[in-house]
Design a protein around this motif. Structure first.
Motif, PDB file in Angstrom:
ATOM      1  N   GLY A 161       0.822  -1.205   0.000  1.00 17.12           N
ATOM      2  CA  GLY A 161       0.000   0.000   0.000  1.00 17.12           C
ATOM      3  C   GLY A 161       0.856   1.256   0.000  1.00 17.12           C
ATOM      4  N   PHE A 162       1.890   1.264   0.845  1.00 21.20           N
ATOM      5  CA  PHE A 162       2.831   2.387   0.851  1.00 21.20           C
ATOM      6  C   PHE A 162       3.521   2.498  -0.507  1.00 21.20           C
ATOM      7  CE2 PHE A 162       2.823   2.169   5.583  1.00 21.20           C
ATOM      8  CZ  PHE A 162       2.663   3.518   5.844  1.00 21.20           C
ATOM      9  N   SER A 163       3.851   1.351  -1.096  1.00 28.87           N
ATOM     10  CA  SER A 163       4.514   1.339  -2.394  1.00 28.87           C
ATOM     11  C   SER A 163       3.638   1.982  -3.465  1.00 28.87           C
ATOM     12  CB  SER A 163       4.844  -0.104  -2.798  1.00 28.87           C
ATOM     13  OG  SER A 163       5.311  -0.169  -4.130  1.00 28.87           O
ATOM     14  N   LEU A 164       2.346   1.650  -3.448  1.00 27.02           N
ATOM     15  CA  LEU A 164       1.421   2.227  -4.423  1.00 27.02           C
ATOM     16  C   LEU A 164       1.301   3.740  -4.228  1.00 27.02           C
ATOM     17  CD1 LEU A 164      -1.404  -0.471  -4.386  1.00 27.02           C
ATOM     18  CD2 LEU A 164       0.309  -0.070  -6.170  1.00 27.02           C
ATOM     19  N   TYR A 165       1.304   4.168  -2.962  1.00 34.51           N
ATOM     20  CA  TYR A 165       1.251   5.606  -2.681  1.00 34.51           C
ATOM     21  C   TYR A 165       2.491   6.303  -3.231  1.00 34.51           C
ATOM     22  CZ  TYR A 165       1.736   9.941  -0.064  1.00 34.51           C
ATOM     23  OH  TYR A 165       1.943  11.253   0.286  1.00 34.51           O
ATOM     24  N   PHE A 166       3.659   5.701  -2.998  1.00 36.60           N
ATOM     25  CA  PHE A 166       4.903   6.278  -3.513  1.00 36.60           C
ATOM     26  C   PHE A 166       4.877   6.313  -5.044  1.00 36.60           C
ATOM     27  CE2 PHE A 166       7.984   5.393   0.256  1.00 36.60           C
ATOM     28  CZ  PHE A 166       7.153   6.138   1.066  1.00 36.60           C
ATOM     29  N   GLY A 167       4.332   5.236  -5.658  1.00 40.09           N
ATOM     30  CA  GLY A 167       4.232   5.195  -7.107  1.00 40.09           C
ATOM     31  C   GLY A 167       3.327   6.299  -7.636  1.00 40.09           C
ATOM     32  N   TYR A 168       2.230   6.548  -6.917  1.00 38.57           N
ATOM     33  CA  TYR A 168       1.317   7.626  -7.304  1.00 38.57           C
ATOM     34  C   TYR A 168       2.012   8.984  -7.214  1.00 38.57           C
ATOM     35  CZ  TYR A 168      -2.326  11.141  -6.758  1.00 38.57           C
ATOM     36  OH  TYR A 168      -3.089  12.281  -6.869  1.00 38.57           O
ATOM     37  N   GLU A 169       2.780   9.181  -6.142  1.00 43.06           N
ATOM     38  CA  GLU A 169       3.494  10.447  -5.982  1.00 43.06           C
ATOM     39  C   GLU A 169       4.539  10.622  -7.073  1.00 43.06           C
ATOM     40  OE1 GLU A 169       2.983  12.951  -4.102  1.00 43.06           O
ATOM     41  OE2 GLU A 169       1.379  12.100  -2.879  1.00 43.06           O
TER      42      GLU A 169
ATOM     43  N   TRP B 260       4.280   9.349 -10.146  1.00 43.73           N
ATOM     44  CA  TRP B 260       3.529   9.675 -11.355  1.00 43.73           C
ATOM     45  C   TRP B 260       3.080  11.138 -11.348  1.00 43.73           C
ATOM     46  CZ3 TRP B 260      -1.566  11.324 -11.880  1.00 43.73           C
ATOM     47  CH2 TRP B 260      -2.058  11.339 -13.183  1.00 43.73           C
ATOM     48  N   ARG B 261       2.609  11.595 -10.192  1.00 44.15           N
ATOM     49  CA  ARG B 261       2.148  12.972 -10.090  1.00 44.15           C
ATOM     50  C   ARG B 261       3.287  13.968 -10.267  1.00 44.15           C
ATOM     51  NH1 ARG B 261      -0.903  15.402  -4.821  1.00 44.15           N
ATOM     52  NH2 ARG B 261       1.241  15.418  -4.067  1.00 44.15           N
ATOM     53  N   SER B 262       4.482  13.615  -9.727  1.00 43.47           N
ATOM     54  CA  SER B 262       5.625  14.532  -9.841  1.00 43.47           C
ATOM     55  C   SER B 262       6.128  14.617 -11.272  1.00 43.47           C
ATOM     56  CB  SER B 262       6.760  14.071  -8.921  1.00 43.47           C
ATOM     57  OG  SER B 262       7.312  12.839  -9.364  1.00 43.47           O
ATOM     58  N   VAL B 263       5.933  13.555 -12.034  1.00 39.74           N
ATOM     59  CA  VAL B 263       6.413  13.538 -13.415  1.00 39.74           C
ATOM     60  C   VAL B 263       5.448  14.237 -14.355  1.00 39.74           C
ATOM     61  CG1 VAL B 263       6.900  12.041 -15.399  1.00 39.74           C
ATOM     62  CG2 VAL B 263       7.808  11.460 -13.139  1.00 39.74           C
ATOM     63  N   TRP B 264       4.148  14.019 -14.133  1.00 38.13           N
ATOM     64  CA  TRP B 264       3.149  14.513 -15.096  1.00 38.13           C
ATOM     65  C   TRP B 264       2.543  15.867 -14.715  1.00 38.13           C
ATOM     66  CZ3 TRP B 264       3.283  12.393 -19.619  1.00 38.13           C
ATOM     67  CH2 TRP B 264       3.717  11.081 -19.751  1.00 38.13           C
ATOM     68  N   ASN B 265       2.789  16.338 -13.499  1.00 37.58           N
ATOM     69  CA  ASN B 265       2.237  17.648 -13.105  1.00 37.58           C
ATOM     70  C   ASN B 265       3.250  18.761 -13.311  1.00 37.58           C
ATOM     71  OD1 ASN B 265      -0.049  16.368 -12.462  1.00 37.58           O
ATOM     72  ND2 ASN B 265       0.126  16.573 -10.250  1.00 37.58           N
TER      73      ASN B 265
END
Length: 208
Positions: free
Chosen positions: A193-201, A203-208
């Motif tokens: 779950g923590f891993s998925l959160y880090f993955g989301y962050e 993705w957000r840092s790359v695409w935002n």
């Protein structure tokens, strides 16, 4: 002394919420005993000490760079996913009951502590906590304060780890292998779950 005690309390309060290190410490403590849980904690504290030293010599400016933060989110996601899957896959393996001799290497538990601690959240915490101290770290009159702050926080984390592992070691005496196996599975799910959160962050840092 007041400064030291203040940051001991800060270190303790920061360590209290359940995080990736806490999850891994509980899992290893239940499966293999106090010393293996302690090894995870020491692995985490090794990263903490390295960060304190690095921040003192100017790493804070580097860690604020967006590209490096993105890389750290990705690295953290990969490490936690690996450890989480491994925890679930081997949930019923390597369990040492009280009185039995463990077959797991102490260094393997220490390594897991290192891997779990290499996370953006941990890095951001140290940059934030030491932000005000860093501003005057190059003033000779303030270098001692920086060291006291670092030692205070590490002492608080140490108190938390020992207290947690005493509770884990006590609980381990009344748990059977099935219960410990399920704890390992749940720990793995939480780490993923923590891993998925880090993955989301990431993705957000790359695409935002």
């Amino acid at each position: 002394m007041t400064l030291f005690l203040t940051y001991v309390l800060l270190g303790l309060s920061i360590a209290l919420p359940v995080g990736t290190i806490t999850v891994e410490m509980v899992k290893q403590g239940l499966k293999n005993g106090f010393m293996h849980g302690w090894a995870v904690g020491l692995g985490g504290m090794t990263i903490d000490v390295a960060l304190i030293i690095s921040l003192y010599f100017g790493l804070a400016n580097l860690l604020t760079q967006p590209i490096l933060q993105s890389i750290m989110w990705l690295i953290g996601a990969i490490f936690l996913c690996y450890i989480g899957i491994d925890s679930i896959k081997h949930a019923n393996q390597g369990i040492t009951m009280v009185g039995e001799r463990t077959t797991k290497s102490w260094w393997a538990s220490y390594r897991n502590g290192l891997l779990v601690a290499v996370s953006p959240g941990n890095l951001v915490f140290w940059v934030t906590v030491f932000g005000t101290v860093l501003a005057s770290s190059f003033d000779n009159t303030e270098k001692g304060d920086f060291i006291v702050v670092g030692l205070g926080i590490l002492t608080g984390i140490l108190i938390h780890d020992i207290g947690l592992l005493i509770i884990v070691a006590t609980s381990r005496r009344v748990m059977n292998k099935t219960a410990i196996t399920w704890v390992s599975v749940i720990a793995g799910i939480v780490l993923i779950g923590f891993s998925l959160y880090f993955g989301y962050e990431f993705w957000r840092s790359v695409w935002n």
